[in-house]
Design a protein around this motif. Sequence first.
Motif, PDB file in Angstrom:
ATOM      1  N   ALA A  59       2.557   2.031  -3.717  1.00 27.63           N
ATOM      2  CA  ALA A  59       2.002   3.415  -3.619  1.00 27.63           C
ATOM      3  C   ALA A  59       0.912   3.587  -2.625  1.00 27.63           C
ATOM      4  N   THR A  60       0.794   4.773  -1.832  1.00 26.18           N
ATOM      5  CA  THR A  60      -0.110   4.917  -0.712  1.00 26.18           C
ATOM      6  C   THR A  60      -1.562   4.769  -1.157  1.00 26.18           C
ATOM      7  N   PHE A  61      -2.341   3.984  -0.397  1.00 28.62           N
ATOM      8  CA  PHE A  61      -3.740   3.701  -0.667  1.00 28.62           C
ATOM      9  C   PHE A  61      -3.936   2.951  -1.981  1.00 28.62           C
ATOM     10  N   GLY A  62      -2.876   2.547  -2.634  1.00 30.80           N
ATOM     11  CA  GLY A  62      -3.000   1.846  -3.907  1.00 30.80           C
ATOM     12  C   GLY A  62      -2.608   0.405  -3.753  1.00 30.80           C
ATOM     13  N   ALA A  63      -2.602  -0.305  -4.858  1.00 32.93           N
ATOM     14  CA  ALA A  63      -2.237  -1.721  -4.840  1.00 32.93           C
ATOM     15  C   ALA A  63      -1.016  -1.922  -5.705  1.00 32.93           C
ATOM     16  N   CYS A  64      -0.136  -2.820  -5.289  1.00 29.53           N
ATOM     17  CA  CYS A  64       0.985  -3.202  -6.128  1.00 29.53           C
ATOM     18  C   CYS A  64       1.076  -4.716  -6.124  1.00 29.53           C
ATOM     19  N   THR A  65       1.642  -5.248  -7.183  1.00 27.50           N
ATOM     20  CA  THR A  65       1.787  -6.689  -7.300  1.00 27.50           C
ATOM     21  C   THR A  65       3.259  -7.037  -7.254  1.00 27.50           C
ATOM     22  N   VAL A  66       3.621  -7.996  -6.418  1.00 24.89           N
ATOM     23  CA  VAL A  66       5.002  -8.428  -6.292  1.00 24.89           C
ATOM     24  C   VAL A  66       5.129  -9.820  -6.869  1.00 24.89           C
ATOM     25  N   GLY A  67       6.157 -10.051  -7.651  1.00 27.22           N
ATOM     26  CA  GLY A  67       6.400 -11.376  -8.194  1.00 27.22           C
ATOM     27  C   GLY A  67       6.430 -11.318  -9.697  1.00 27.22           C
ATOM     28  N   ASP A  68       5.437 -11.922 -10.330  1.00 24.26           N
ATOM     29  CA  ASP A  68       5.428 -11.998 -11.779  1.00 24.26           C
ATOM     30  C   ASP A  68       5.432 -10.617 -12.434  1.00 24.26           C
ATOM     31  N   ALA A  69       4.867  -9.618 -11.780  1.00 18.02           N
ATOM     32  CA  ALA A  69       4.772  -8.296 -12.386  1.00 18.02           C
ATOM     33  C   ALA A  69       6.048  -7.476 -12.200  1.00 18.02           C
ATOM     34  N   GLY A  70       7.045  -7.990 -11.483  1.00 16.47           N
ATOM     35  CA  GLY A  70       8.289  -7.261 -11.322  1.00 16.47           C
ATOM     36  C   GLY A  70       8.701  -7.146  -9.873  1.00 16.47           C
ATOM     37  N   PRO A  71       9.914  -6.634  -9.619  1.00 11.12           N
ATOM     38  CA  PRO A  71      10.457  -6.569  -8.259  1.00 11.12           C
ATOM     39  C   PRO A  71       9.811  -5.491  -7.427  1.00 11.12           C
ATOM     40  N   ASP A  72       9.849  -5.688  -6.118  1.00 12.77           N
ATOM     41  CA  ASP A  72       9.336  -4.719  -5.169  1.00 12.77           C
ATOM     42  C   ASP A  72      10.448  -3.745  -4.815  1.00 12.77           C
ATOM     43  N   PRO A  73      10.127  -2.548  -4.365  1.00  9.53           N
ATOM     44  CA  PRO A  73      11.159  -1.604  -3.957  1.00  9.53           C
ATOM     45  C   PRO A  73      11.893  -2.071  -2.714  1.00  9.53           C
ATOM     46  N   GLU A  74      12.945  -1.316  -2.356  1.00 13.21           N
ATOM     47  CA  GLU A  74      13.717  -1.629  -1.157  1.00 13.21           C
ATOM     48  C   GLU A  74      12.824  -1.566   0.078  1.00 13.21           C
ATOM     49  N   PRO A  75      13.219  -2.269   1.174  1.00 14.21           N
ATOM     50  CA  PRO A  75      12.403  -2.262   2.386  1.00 14.21           C
ATOM     51  C   PRO A  75      12.094  -0.840   2.859  1.00 14.21           C
ATOM     52  N   ASP A  76      10.867  -0.614   3.269  1.00 11.58           N
ATOM     53  CA  ASP A  76      10.405   0.701   3.694  1.00 11.58           C
ATOM     54  C   ASP A  76      10.630   0.860   5.192  1.00 11.58           C
ATOM     55  N   PRO A  77      11.438   1.861   5.616  1.00 11.90           N
ATOM     56  CA  PRO A  77      11.681   2.024   7.056  1.00 11.90           C
ATOM     57  C   PRO A  77      10.437   2.506   7.802  1.00 11.90           C
ATOM     58  N   ASP A  78       9.436   3.011   7.081  1.00 14.55           N
ATOM     59  CA  ASP A  78       8.207   3.511   7.688  1.00 14.55           C
ATOM     60  C   ASP A  78       7.018   2.882   6.972  1.00 14.55           C
ATOM     61  N   PRO A  79       6.691   1.623   7.295  1.00 13.06           N
ATOM     62  CA  PRO A  79       5.656   0.891   6.559  1.00 13.06           C
ATOM     63  C   PRO A  79       4.324   1.621   6.528  1.00 13.06           C
ATOM     64  N   ASP A  80       3.632   1.531   5.392  1.00 10.87           N
ATOM     65  CA  ASP A  80       2.345   2.182   5.196  1.00 10.87           C
ATOM     66  C   ASP A  80       1.224   1.248   5.639  1.00 10.87           C
ATOM     67  N   PRO A  81       0.487   1.607   6.695  1.00 15.70           N
ATOM     68  CA  PRO A  81      -0.575   0.714   7.179  1.00 15.70           C
ATOM     69  C   PRO A  81      -1.760   0.602   6.223  1.00 15.70           C
ATOM     70  N   ASP A  82      -1.825   1.478   5.193  1.00  8.93           N
ATOM     71  CA  ASP A  82      -2.931   1.451   4.241  1.00  8.93           C
ATOM     72  C   ASP A  82      -2.533   0.839   2.896  1.00  8.93           C
ATOM     73  N   ALA A  83      -1.318   0.350   2.797  1.00 12.46           N
ATOM     74  CA  ALA A  83      -0.854  -0.232   1.539  1.00 12.46           C
ATOM     75  C   ALA A  83      -1.576  -1.549   1.253  1.00 12.46           C
ATOM     76  N   VAL A  84      -1.673  -1.891  -0.036  1.00  9.66           N
ATOM     77  CA  VAL A  84      -2.168  -3.192  -0.463  1.00  9.66           C
ATOM     78  C   VAL A  84      -1.107  -3.809  -1.372  1.00  9.66           C
ATOM     79  N   VAL A  85      -0.604  -4.980  -0.988  1.00  9.59           N
ATOM     80  CA  VAL A  85       0.442  -5.666  -1.748  1.00  9.59           C
ATOM     81  C   VAL A  85      -0.106  -7.010  -2.203  1.00  9.59           C
ATOM     82  N   GLU A  86       0.002  -7.302  -3.495  1.00  8.45           N
ATOM     83  CA  GLU A  86      -0.461  -8.572  -4.043  1.00  8.45           C
ATOM     84  C   GLU A  86       0.749  -9.396  -4.482  1.00  8.45           C
ATOM     85  N   ILE A  87       0.779 -10.657  -4.045  1.00  7.93           N
ATOM     86  CA  ILE A  87       1.963 -11.494  -4.207  1.00  7.93           C
ATOM     87  C   ILE A  87       1.663 -12.719  -5.046  1.00  7.93           C
ATOM     88  N   SER A  88       2.571 -13.030  -5.976  1.00  6.95           N
ATOM     89  CA  SER A  88       2.542 -14.308  -6.691  1.00  6.95           C
ATOM     90  C   SER A  88       3.872 -14.458  -7.412  1.00  6.95           C
TER      91      SER A  88
END
Length: 211
Positions: A13-42
């Motif tokens: 979500a824009t200007f927000g944080a999301c966690t990828v991995g243990d917390a669940g799957p990420d959405p499909e690839p974004d054709p217009d990446p958000d330069p302000d996104a925060v993604v947390e991975i584990s």
Amino acid sequence: MRRLALALSLSLATFGACTVGDAGPDPEPDPDPDPDAVVEISGVVADSATWSGTVKLLADATIASGATVTIAAGTSFTAADGAKLSVEGTLLVAGTAAAPVSMLPEDGAVSWAGMVAENGGSVTVQFATGTDIATVLYCHAGALACVLADVEFEGMGNALIAEGTASIDRSRFVDMANGGVSVRSGGDLTIVDTTMLTSSGDIVVQQGGDL
């Protein structure tokens, strides 16, 4: 420490944080990446995705077989101390000359472990920069692709360990530990137009395979 210089040109979500991995799957690839996104991975990254903005590797993570992850140009990638990003699927670090991907340990961390192409995995890193990394890319036997192209890293144990087929093109590595580039039994490494400066020991170590 002895200083060595080696310039290789090999046809060898824009200007927000999301966690990828243990917390669940990420959405499909974004054709217009958000330069302000925060993604947390584990944990396990099971779905294909495009990561952009700020990406934080919180702990060891694995891109699962069948998943394709793209790290968009201009992304800031940081990793927890000792964290490793393993790839059983596909990873494309898609920086550009104008907007490279920055790959650094998080604030306060000494270094992170780096990227690992597992058997059946594919890792391509283009136009990336970074410091303080144990091994930029570990290419296991059976990996489908292991490519470093137009990258620049400083302060690492190894630039690349090749147990499978790998290549380094138009890149620069500074301040390595013994065996900055290592080719092991079964490995096949091609290095073209690449500069390696300063190692605490040998810059290139071949223990079998082809270079």
